[in-house]
Enzyme design. Structure first.
Site, short mmCIF file in Angstrom:
data_model
loop_
_atom_site.label_atom_id
_atom_site.label_comp_id
_atom_site.label_asym_id
_atom_site.label_seq_id
_atom_site.Cartn_x
_atom_site.Cartn_y
_atom_site.Cartn_z
N LYS A 204 -31.64 -17.81 -29.38
CA LYS A 204 -30.26 -17.36 -29.61
C LYS A 204 -29.61 -18.19 -30.70
CE LYS A 204 -26.10 -16.50 -26.77
NZ LYS A 204 -25.60 -16.58 -25.37
N GLU B 39 -30.52 -11.98 -20.19
CA GLU B 39 -30.50 -13.33 -20.76
C GLU B 39 -30.79 -14.39 -19.69
OE1 GLU B 39 -27.23 -16.08 -23.24
OE2 GLU B 39 -26.60 -14.26 -22.19
N SER C 16 -2.32 -11.94 8.53
CA SER C 16 -0.91 -12.24 8.84
C SER C 16 -0.04 -11.02 9.02
CB SER C 16 -0.33 -13.08 7.70
OG SER C 16 -0.24 -12.31 6.51
N CYS D 197 -27.23 -11.74 -26.26
CA CYS D 197 -25.81 -11.74 -25.88
C CYS D 197 -24.87 -11.96 -27.06
CB CYS D 197 -25.57 -12.75 -24.78
SG CYS D 197 -24.13 -12.33 -23.74
#
Length: 542
Positions: free
Chosen positions: A113, A46, A291, A149
């Site tokens: 789309k 897409e 650390s 999609c």
């Protein structure tokens, strides 16, 4: 006329806004598919030409001109293979999330789309107009459906394809990763294939874009709903599957990839998120404070896997409250990983600040101000190294801490990218153990010891927070599932704990707005898909 068709799925890592570069990647893939595998069709993801999500680049006046140049290049340079490519298209004064079928310089078919997502991380209605026509075109005498999609997640577009009697569905996608998404996606593709009684070729984008990670995992599902082929996750690929348009039979050219498990997919998403953010933004490497604690240990491991040890620098910045165990474990991990290591004490820097503030603080009791000052000394050092070397500072806060504000603005929050921003503390431990199964690079003491910020004598996280097992459950219900305080309490959690946690989440929105971005890996991360007001009279309850 032959009913056989070889379809190539181009699962590529595009750079948003780099239209010429994205176009060149497509041209190279198309020519390779044509020359090496004699593919008939190449299907891209897409909005491949612009990359996804292009956001407000879609509003730039030159977008249309740039896309037109890209399409012309595809028409001229891609011959002898049919190309299905997605891009933003201007039509009649409107902008569409579009796809075209191109063959030998001619556009055979176009589709826009129909279903524009406008939830969580998506805001396509801000830019695009919805298409209205079914995406069906004729190819070799057969009907091929196009889908983009979100379309296959909704009934109407799928019913359109079914009503047209399609023999094949080509689905172009930019579907971002979150935990559990791989299985969700497969079920949606299966439902579409079964409804249409036709194979579905699902092509997904791969790569990371700011907060979003696209995991690929392109697939082919036959008309019965069986998964016939699965491309690798979290890496580029060009894969091929033969399909008989008459019978609907599919035959992948190569074996499928293995479906990743939960730990593997999450860890891989974080690695890809770091790699693409650093590389695409042109940083020379990364630097972080190591650390001796679990969060920085996991962050460093992910960075090394993403970039290589030569691109990672770690700095131990001890103070009077830093235990010898922390110093030893940080140095040991640096040795195991083979990264550049240095130790810079913040003691003299802190003392200078306190000396300069002594008049202002006279008569006032020590509190979190002094703790925050330690963190801010460390932040200044890391940012100075970043400025001098061109390396990106990685912050190390996890989602549990970010949620409740267990962090210091301009201190441990100072930096450009937070690898663990959407990873809960319980998952931090799971991922650390998972990474050590491959090769031990995190000392076991780091995993086993009680977590501590070491900003005060004998301090542990649980002095200020509920146990992480409890905290993370409450946070998941409140942040990711929108449960109210009352609903969470009804599940058996102590009311005072629930109300305190929710209050901490709500009042620390101002910190999160100033925090570094990080990979989104849950259904709702802090960032683009959770937008709460900083100034608010809302109170937790029902």
């Amino acid at each position: 006329m032959s009913t056989q068709l070889r379809v190539a799925m181009a699962q590529l890592n595009f750079l948003v806004g780099d239209i010429p570069g994205n176009t060149e990647k497509i041209i190279v893939a198309a020519c390779k598919a044509r020359d090496e595998e004699q593919a008939d069709i190449l299907v891209c993801s897409e909005l491949a030409l612009s990359g996804y999500p292009p956001e407000d680049l879609l509003l730039r006046p030159s977008l249309e001109t740039r896309i037109e140049k890209a399409l012309l290049a595809l028409k001229v340079q891609v011959q002898g293979i049919t190309l299905v490519v997605g891009y933003p298209a201007h039509k009649n004064g409107q902008l569409y999330n579009h796809a075209a079928v191109i063959r030998d310089g001619v556009v055979l078919f176009e589709y826009s789309k129909q279903c524009l997502p406008n939830y969580q991380v998506f805001d396509e209605r801000r830019y695009f107009s919805p298409g209205e026509q079914p995406g069906v075109f004729e190819y070799k005498g057969y009907k091929v459906g196009l889908s983009i999609c979100e379309d296959i997640w909704h009934r109407a577009p799928v019913e359109q394809l079914k009503a047209q009697g399609v023999n094949l569905v080509l689905s172009l996608n930019a579907s971002p990763f979150h935990q559990g998404k791989v299985k969700e996606r497969l079920e949606v593709v299966r439902a579409c294939a079964q409804a249409c009684a036709a194979p579905v070729f699902y092509v997904n984008q791969v790569g990371a874009q700011d907060e979003l990670v696209f995991d690929g995992g392109s697939m082919v599902v036959n008309g019965e709903g069986s998964l016939c082929y699965l491309a690798a996750h979290f890496e580029e690929s060009l894969s091929y599957t033969d399909v008989d348009l008459w019978e609907g039979r599919v035959n992948p050219v190569e074996p499928s990839a293995i479906m990743p498990d939960d730990e593997d997919s999450l860890y891989s998403a974080l690695v890809l998120g770091v790699r693409d953010y650093v590389h695409k933004n042109g940083f020379k490497g990364v630097v972080l404070g190591l650390s001796g604690g679990i969060d920085s240990a996991l962050t460093a491991a992910i960075a090394v896997d993403a970039l290589g040890a030569d691109k990672v620098e770690v700095v131990m910045m001890p103070f009077r409250y830093t235990s010898s165990m922390s110093v030893e474990d940080a140095e040991r991990q640096a040795q195991l990983m083979g990264v550049k290591y240095s130790a810079i004490s913040i003691e003299p820097i802190y003392d200078t600040f306190m000396s300069q503030l002594s008049d202002r603080f006279q008569g006032l009791n020590a509190d979190t101000t002094e703790e925050n000052l330690q963190a801010r000394c460390r932040g200044v050092l890391l940012m100075a190294i970043s400025n001098k070397t061109g390396s990106l500072v990685l912050t190390t806060g996890n989602k549990s801490e970010v949620a409740v504000g267990y962090s210091t603005l301009y201190g441990d929050m100072a930096g450009g990218f937070d690898v663990l921003k959407d990873v809960s503390k319980t998952w931090v431990y799971r991922l650390a153990s998972y990474r050590n199964q491959r090769s031990v690079i995190i000392p076991q003491r780091v995993i086993d010891r009680a977590p501590s910020a070491e900003l005060a004598p004998n301090q542990t996280d649980q002095d200020s927070l509920p146990d992480y097992d409890v905290l993370d459950e409450i946070l998941a219900l409140y942040i990711e599932q929108d449960f109210s305080a009352d609903a969470i309490i009804a599940l058996g959690f102590a009311p005072e704990v629930v109300n305190r946690v929710i209050r901490l989440v709500d009042i620390n929105e101002y910190k999160r707005r100033q925090a570094a971005i990080g990979p989104r890996v849950t259904q709702r991360g802090f960032g683009r898909d959770r937008r709460y007001p900083i100034t608010s009279g809302w109170r937790a309850g029902e």
